[in-house]
Design a protein around this motif. Structure first.
Motif, PDB file in Angstrom:
ATOM      1  N   THR A 188      29.692  -9.027  12.111  1.00 14.48           N
ATOM      2  CA  THR A 188      28.838 -10.155  11.733  1.00 14.48           C
ATOM      3  C   THR A 188      28.115 -10.795  12.919  1.00 14.48           C
ATOM      4  O   THR A 188      27.221 -11.626  12.730  1.00 14.48           O
TER       5      THR A 188
ATOM      6  N   HIS B 259      32.028  -8.701  16.602  1.00 16.07           N
ATOM      7  CA  HIS B 259      32.929  -9.565  15.843  1.00 16.07           C
ATOM      8  C   HIS B 259      33.194  -8.994  14.453  1.00 16.07           C
ATOM      9  O   HIS B 259      32.259  -8.709  13.704  1.00 16.07           O
TER      10      HIS B 259
ATOM     11  N   PRO C  87      35.223 -10.576  11.669  1.00 12.60           N
ATOM     12  CA  PRO C  87      36.019 -11.722  11.219  1.00 12.60           C
ATOM     13  C   PRO C  87      37.007 -11.394  10.111  1.00 12.60           C
ATOM     14  O   PRO C  87      38.045 -12.034   9.998  1.00 12.60           O
TER      15      PRO C  87
ATOM     16  N   ARG D  72      39.970 -10.657  11.884  1.00 12.05           N
ATOM     17  CA  ARG D  72      40.248 -11.582  12.992  1.00 12.05           C
ATOM     18  C   ARG D  72      40.241 -10.827  14.322  1.00 12.05           C
ATOM     19  O   ARG D  72      41.118 -11.017  15.176  1.00 12.05           O
TER      20      ARG D  72
ATOM     21  N   ASN E 277      31.091 -19.103  13.047  1.00 10.10           N
ATOM     22  CA  ASN E 277      30.508 -18.243  12.010  1.00 10.10           C
ATOM     23  C   ASN E 277      31.453 -18.063  10.834  1.00 10.10           C
ATOM     24  O   ASN E 277      31.037 -18.078   9.667  1.00 10.10           O
ATOM     25  N   ALA E 278      32.743 -17.889  11.139  1.00 14.08           N
ATOM     26  CA  ALA E 278      33.732 -17.699  10.077  1.00 14.08           C
ATOM     27  C   ALA E 278      33.843 -18.948   9.206  1.00 14.08           C
ATOM     28  O   ALA E 278      33.953 -18.855   7.973  1.00 14.08           O
ATOM     29  N   SER E 279      33.797 -20.142   9.827  1.00 13.00           N
ATOM     30  CA  SER E 279      33.924 -21.379   9.050  1.00 13.00           C
ATOM     31  C   SER E 279      32.670 -21.649   8.222  1.00 13.00           C
ATOM     32  O   SER E 279      32.740 -22.221   7.145  1.00 13.00           O
TER      33      SER E 279
ATOM     34  N   SER F 287      32.937 -19.369   5.119  1.00 10.64           N
ATOM     35  CA  SER F 287      34.095 -19.544   4.228  1.00 10.64           C
ATOM     36  C   SER F 287      33.855 -20.676   3.241  1.00 10.64           C
ATOM     37  O   SER F 287      32.958 -21.481   3.391  1.00 10.64           O
TER      38      SER F 287
END
Length: 360
Positions: A215, A253, A255, A258, A355-357, A360
């Motif tokens: 990502t 990355h 995600p 992780r 980016n993950a937050s 989500s």
């Protein structure tokens, strides 16, 4: 009638004082005493912003020493109340066990025009002078402004966002939890890409993934230091540490796992695995690296590249309290430890978590 207003204040009969001051505002709106008691009335009514504005105006236009002294006292009372409220809010924000973890408050870059507008608001929230506030607001890359309990960081973050200052918060543990694998080379695979890599424990293994899992791509240069002998101003020889070269890094990355796949020029074995760059054994490392990056870019044409590490790193190098908590996961040969390695992991980790937050 002003004497009656004063008497009402002495009795703490603010309702009567409010009635009495209305006609005075019509008759003598410029009278500094009328303005002062209007400010007092606003203050006791909890309208501190309006009260503060009047007190500050009186300091500019009044020469009466008694009014000046009482206006300053009023501003001091407002300041003390604000500090007490702030402390209570911070205590409440950090009362939950999940809110006492260490976190960081990150300021996002803004242009010069925005800086002029929001610097006074930033100064007020963080209780610093406007000049310092303007210097602290970044224009090129993220800036880690404060560290502490995540609840406190979120408290300040909310206030800043409401004032139009872009920022975000995250827990240091979120960065620490990311797995990092150093890529040795891409190996042949009939379907999905496969890498031979080293884990954080220096164990060799292989890792298969899909390009669609990637990502973000984070790139940066890390300085390579060497000791050199130089002649100082007195004509004597002295040993100095200088930047002799730079190592090129690229993080991929993933995600969903992780995981960060970390590639760097001197750690990648161009002669192994897939033939990505022809005549790899005869090429310079720079040619091989450029060929590898071109190949990766063709595989990830729509993935955003994050490349503002240099200005970020320069600002964060002296923040050892944060950097000491970030394992660098970088296997460069170093004669002396440097904060640049942890700074790159921190930058890449912030990109990863942010980016993950967002998704989500």
């Amino acid at each position: 009638m002003l004497e009656e207003v004063i008497a009402a204040f002495e009795r703490k009969d603010y309702q009567t004082a409010a009635k009495l001051i209305k006609p005075l505002l019509k008759e003598s709106p410029e009278n500094p005493w009328v303005q002062f008691y209007l400010a007092r009335l606003q203050e006791v009514s909890g309208k501190r912003q309006e009260s503060e504005k009047i007190y500050r105006q009186l300091l500019k236009v009044t020469v009466n020493n008694k009014i000046l002294s009482q206006a300053r006292q009023g501003l001091q009372r407002i300041k003390e109340i604000q500090q007490e409220e702030r402390q209570r809010a911070i205590v409440q924000a950090t009362s939950e066990p999940s809110n006492i973890e260490q976190g960081i408050l990150v300021l996002e870059p803004i242009n010069s025009e925005q800086k002029t507008i929001v610097a006074p608001k930033f100064a007020e929230i963080m209780q610093i002078d406007t000049y310092s506030a303007r210097l602290m607001l970044p224009s090129r890359s993220w800036r880690i402004y404060r560290t502490g309990k995540i609840g406190e960081m979120q408290f300040y973050g909310t206030q800043l966002q409401q004032a139009g200052i872009p920022c975000f918060c995250l827990k240091i543990s979120q960065i620490q939890a990311i797995q990092v694998y150093q890529v040795k080379y891409f190996s042949a695979s009939p379907q999905n890409p496969n890498v031979v890599c080293l884990s954080s424990e220096n164990q060799l293994g292989s890792f298969s993934f899909e390009w669609s899992e990637v990502t973000a791509r984070v790139v940066g240069l890390l300085p390579i230091f060497e000791q050199v002998v130089d002649i100082n101003v007195r004509g004597k020889l002295e040993r100095k540490t200088q930047t002799q070269d730079y190592a090129q890094f690229c993080d991929l990355h993933l995600p969903g796992r992780r995981t960060i796949l970390r590639i760097y020029d001197n750690g990648y074995e161009f002669q192994q695995g897939l033939e990505i760059t022809p005549q790899a054994t005869q090429n310079t490392i720079r040619i091989n690296w450029n060929g590898l990056m071109n190949w990766v870019e063709k595989k990830l044409p729509l993935v955003k590249v994050w490349s503002e590490f240099q200005p970020f790193g320069e600002k964060v190098l002296d923040q050892t309290e944060v950097l000491n908590q970030i394992p660098p996961h970088i296997q460069l040969f170093r004669r002396e430890q440097t904060n640049w390695d942890s700074a790159f992991q921190l930058y890449s980790g912030i990109v990863f978590v942010k980016n993950a937050s967002t998704k989500s």
